[in-house]
Write a protein that holds these residues in place. Structure first.
Motif, PDB file in Angstrom:
ATOM      1  N   PHE A  95       0.875  -1.106  -0.151  1.00 58.81           N
ATOM      2  CA  PHE A  95       0.101   0.064   0.054  1.00 58.81           C
ATOM      3  C   PHE A  95       0.933   1.362  -0.122  1.00 58.81           C
ATOM      4  O   PHE A  95       0.460   2.333   0.102  1.00 58.81           O
ATOM      5  N   ASP A  96       2.146   1.278  -0.103  1.00 54.87           N
ATOM      6  CA  ASP A  96       2.962   2.133  -0.274  1.00 54.87           C
ATOM      7  C   ASP A  96       2.839   2.839  -1.863  1.00 54.87           C
ATOM      8  O   ASP A  96       2.596   2.157  -2.734  1.00 54.87           O
ATOM      9  N   LYS A  97       3.175   4.140  -1.837  1.00 56.73           N
ATOM     10  CA  LYS A  97       2.913   4.760  -3.147  1.00 56.73           C
ATOM     11  C   LYS A  97       4.330   4.132  -4.139  1.00 56.73           C
ATOM     12  O   LYS A  97       5.459   3.980  -3.578  1.00 56.73           O
ATOM     13  N   PRO A  98       3.861   3.651  -5.208  1.00 55.56           N
ATOM     14  CA  PRO A  98       5.005   3.155  -6.052  1.00 55.56           C
ATOM     15  C   PRO A  98       6.040   3.987  -6.209  1.00 55.56           C
ATOM     16  O   PRO A  98       5.990   5.231  -6.227  1.00 55.56           O
ATOM     17  N   ARG A  99       7.277   3.620  -6.107  1.00 56.07           N
ATOM     18  CA  ARG A  99       8.532   4.565  -6.294  1.00 56.07           C
ATOM     19  C   ARG A  99       8.788   5.134  -7.534  1.00 56.07           C
ATOM     20  O   ARG A  99       9.286   6.371  -7.576  1.00 56.07           O
ATOM     21  N   SER A 136      -3.343 -13.464  -9.333  1.00 57.44           N
ATOM     22  CA  SER A 136      -1.990 -13.651  -8.716  1.00 57.44           C
ATOM     23  C   SER A 136      -1.590 -12.392  -7.721  1.00 57.44           C
ATOM     24  O   SER A 136      -1.015 -12.993  -6.616  1.00 57.44           O
ATOM     25  N   VAL A 137      -2.368 -11.392  -7.704  1.00 51.71           N
ATOM     26  CA  VAL A 137      -2.101 -10.564  -6.512  1.00 51.71           C
ATOM     27  C   VAL A 137      -2.475 -11.213  -5.228  1.00 51.71           C
ATOM     28  O   VAL A 137      -2.077 -11.165  -4.191  1.00 51.71           O
ATOM     29  N   ALA A 138      -3.857 -11.577  -5.392  1.00 49.55           N
ATOM     30  CA  ALA A 138      -4.482 -12.336  -4.142  1.00 49.55           C
ATOM     31  C   ALA A 138      -3.824 -13.488  -3.768  1.00 49.55           C
ATOM     32  O   ALA A 138      -3.725 -13.536  -2.521  1.00 49.55           O
ATOM     33  N   VAL A 139      -3.137 -14.412  -4.461  1.00 47.98           N
ATOM     34  CA  VAL A 139      -2.328 -15.358  -4.260  1.00 47.98           C
ATOM     35  C   VAL A 139      -1.215 -14.853  -3.465  1.00 47.98           C
ATOM     36  O   VAL A 139      -0.551 -15.453  -2.447  1.00 47.98           O
ATOM     37  N   GLN A 159      -8.963  -9.904   0.916  1.00 49.42           N
ATOM     38  CA  GLN A 159      -9.487  -8.742   1.457  1.00 49.42           C
ATOM     39  C   GLN A 159      -8.366  -7.586   1.073  1.00 49.42           C
ATOM     40  O   GLN A 159      -8.755  -6.379   0.878  1.00 49.42           O
ATOM     41  N   LEU A 160      -7.440  -7.904   1.121  1.00 45.32           N
ATOM     42  CA  LEU A 160      -6.162  -6.979   1.070  1.00 45.32           C
ATOM     43  C   LEU A 160      -6.073  -6.450  -0.709  1.00 45.32           C
ATOM     44  O   LEU A 160      -5.912  -5.508  -0.954  1.00 45.32           O
ATOM     45  N   ALA A 161      -6.251  -7.656  -1.393  1.00 44.55           N
ATOM     46  CA  ALA A 161      -6.260  -7.409  -2.953  1.00 44.55           C
ATOM     47  C   ALA A 161      -7.600  -6.586  -3.312  1.00 44.55           C
ATOM     48  O   ALA A 161      -7.322  -5.482  -4.031  1.00 44.55           O
ATOM     49  N   LEU A 162      -8.761  -6.820  -2.536  1.00 44.18           N
ATOM     50  CA  LEU A 162      -9.645  -5.866  -2.816  1.00 44.18           C
ATOM     51  C   LEU A 162      -9.475  -4.712  -2.301  1.00 44.18           C
ATOM     52  O   LEU A 162      -9.887  -3.682  -3.201  1.00 44.18           O
ATOM     53  N   LEU A 163      -9.060  -4.261  -1.108  1.00 46.48           N
ATOM     54  CA  LEU A 163      -8.704  -3.035  -0.800  1.00 46.48           C
ATOM     55  C   LEU A 163      -7.773  -2.297  -1.495  1.00 46.48           C
ATOM     56  O   LEU A 163      -7.897  -1.044  -1.753  1.00 46.48           O
ATOM     57  N   LEU A 164      -6.727  -2.927  -1.936  1.00 42.93           N
ATOM     58  CA  LEU A 164      -5.748  -2.291  -2.867  1.00 42.93           C
ATOM     59  C   LEU A 164      -6.252  -1.678  -4.398  1.00 42.93           C
ATOM     60  O   LEU A 164      -6.045  -0.590  -4.645  1.00 42.93           O
ATOM     61  N   ASP A 165      -7.103  -2.512  -4.909  1.00 42.06           N
ATOM     62  CA  ASP A 165      -7.953  -2.267  -6.244  1.00 42.06           C
ATOM     63  C   ASP A 165      -8.994  -1.109  -5.810  1.00 42.06           C
ATOM     64  O   ASP A 165      -9.022  -0.027  -6.712  1.00 42.06           O
ATOM     65  N   GLY A 166      -9.639  -1.081  -4.669  1.00 44.25           N
ATOM     66  CA  GLY A 166     -10.633  -0.163  -4.425  1.00 44.25           C
ATOM     67  C   GLY A 166      -9.717   1.172  -4.246  1.00 44.25           C
ATOM     68  O   GLY A 166     -10.322   2.230  -4.803  1.00 44.25           O
ATOM     69  N   ALA A 167      -8.740   1.148  -3.487  1.00 45.27           N
ATOM     70  CA  ALA A 167      -8.023   2.422  -3.285  1.00 45.27           C
ATOM     71  C   ALA A 167      -7.291   2.843  -4.573  1.00 45.27           C
ATOM     72  O   ALA A 167      -7.238   4.246  -4.904  1.00 45.27           O
ATOM     73  N   SER A 168      -6.743   2.177  -5.600  1.00 45.75           N
ATOM     74  CA  SER A 168      -6.568   2.608  -6.959  1.00 45.75           C
ATOM     75  C   SER A 168      -7.549   3.243  -7.626  1.00 45.75           C
ATOM     76  O   SER A 168      -7.333   4.189  -8.192  1.00 45.75           O
ATOM     77  N   ALA A 169      -8.841   2.459  -7.567  1.00 45.34           N
ATOM     78  CA  ALA A 169      -9.810   3.293  -8.369  1.00 45.34           C
ATOM     79  C   ALA A 169     -10.431   4.491  -7.820  1.00 45.34           C
ATOM     80  O   ALA A 169     -10.564   5.419  -8.242  1.00 45.34           O
ATOM     81  N   THR A 181      -4.666   5.804   3.597  1.00 42.33           N
ATOM     82  CA  THR A 181      -6.157   5.393   4.282  1.00 42.33           C
ATOM     83  C   THR A 181      -6.302   3.899   4.181  1.00 42.33           C
ATOM     84  O   THR A 181      -6.585   3.046   4.985  1.00 42.33           O
ATOM     85  N   ALA A 182      -6.090   3.269   2.783  1.00 39.85           N
ATOM     86  CA  ALA A 182      -6.073   1.891   2.596  1.00 39.85           C
ATOM     87  C   ALA A 182      -5.124   1.265   3.509  1.00 39.85           C
ATOM     88  O   ALA A 182      -5.455   0.298   3.883  1.00 39.85           O
TER      89      ALA A 182
END
Length: 204
Positions: A95-99, A136-139, A159-169, A181-182
């Motif tokens: 959940f860190d901002k991409p470098r 593969s991200v969820a895995v 849960q974490l894969a869903l949270l990450l995608d939701g934050a991105s959108a 926040t995510a």
């Protein structure tokens, strides 16, 4: 193919046309979308002729698929393969901002989500690539959660894969950074999924 080629304006160019085309796609597809980016514009940005472009990619669809492969072939190795972090820290590092994103810019929409939105054909190879990547991200989340000792790593991974995608959108829609926040929510999910530390025995 000859060692030198002519670009769209007649300039002599060296080797590396394929890489320049892919570099242009990484930038233009991210900035303006797949459907809004034509081959003419890609060729101009890559300094290659259209003929040369089609020697490397038989169609724009093929370029889109390779663009997705190139974006992240190993599913976030800079997060999940970091030996300097504990498993819990790796889960949060997702959940860190991409470098590669400048600090003053918001995190761009995940290219796999963007491709799935723009390409409506469910049988398109790029849609299948996006589907497989998201699985593969969820895995990888689940594998890392298992290493961290989560009681139900598969559930935490989803849960974490869903949270990450939701934050991105949400970041893309609102134009404001939502990853912090995510990350806070992720920390709660992770700590709730890990077994509570056993209290030390009291001597007496």
């Amino acid at each position: 193919m000859t060692e030198l080629e002519k670009g769209p304006r007649g300039q002599r160019r060296g080797r590396g046309a394929r890489e320049r085309i892919l570099d242009a796609s990484l930038r233009l597809f991210r900035e303006q979308g797949i459907n809004n980016t034509g081959m003419d514009q890609l060729c101009m940005a890559a300094h290659v002729s259209k003929r040369t472009a089609y020697q490397h990619f038989t169609s724009k669809d093929e370029l889109v698929i390779e663009y997705l492969r190139r974006h992240d072939p190993d599913t976030m190795p800079d997060v999940f393969d970091r030996p300097d972090l504990t498993p819990r820290e790796r889960l949060l590092a997702a959940f860190d901002k991409p470098r590669q994103v400048p600090p003053q810019e918001v995190t761009p929409l995940c290219p796999f989500i963007a491709a799935a939105v723009e390409i409506t054909d469910p049988h398109h190879a790029a849609r299948r690539r996006a589907h497989d990547y998201k699985k593969s991200v969820a895995v990888r989340f689940a594998e890392t959660a298992r290493q961290a000792g989560a009681t139900d790593p598969e559930q935490l991974g989803e849960q974490l894969a869903l949270l990450l995608d939701g934050a991105s959108a949400r970041t893309r829609v609102l134009g404001i950074e939502t990853l912090p926040t995510a990350a806070a929510i992720a920390a709660l999910l992770i700590d709730n999924a890990l077994p509570a530390a056993q209290p030390e025995a009291v001597e007496g």
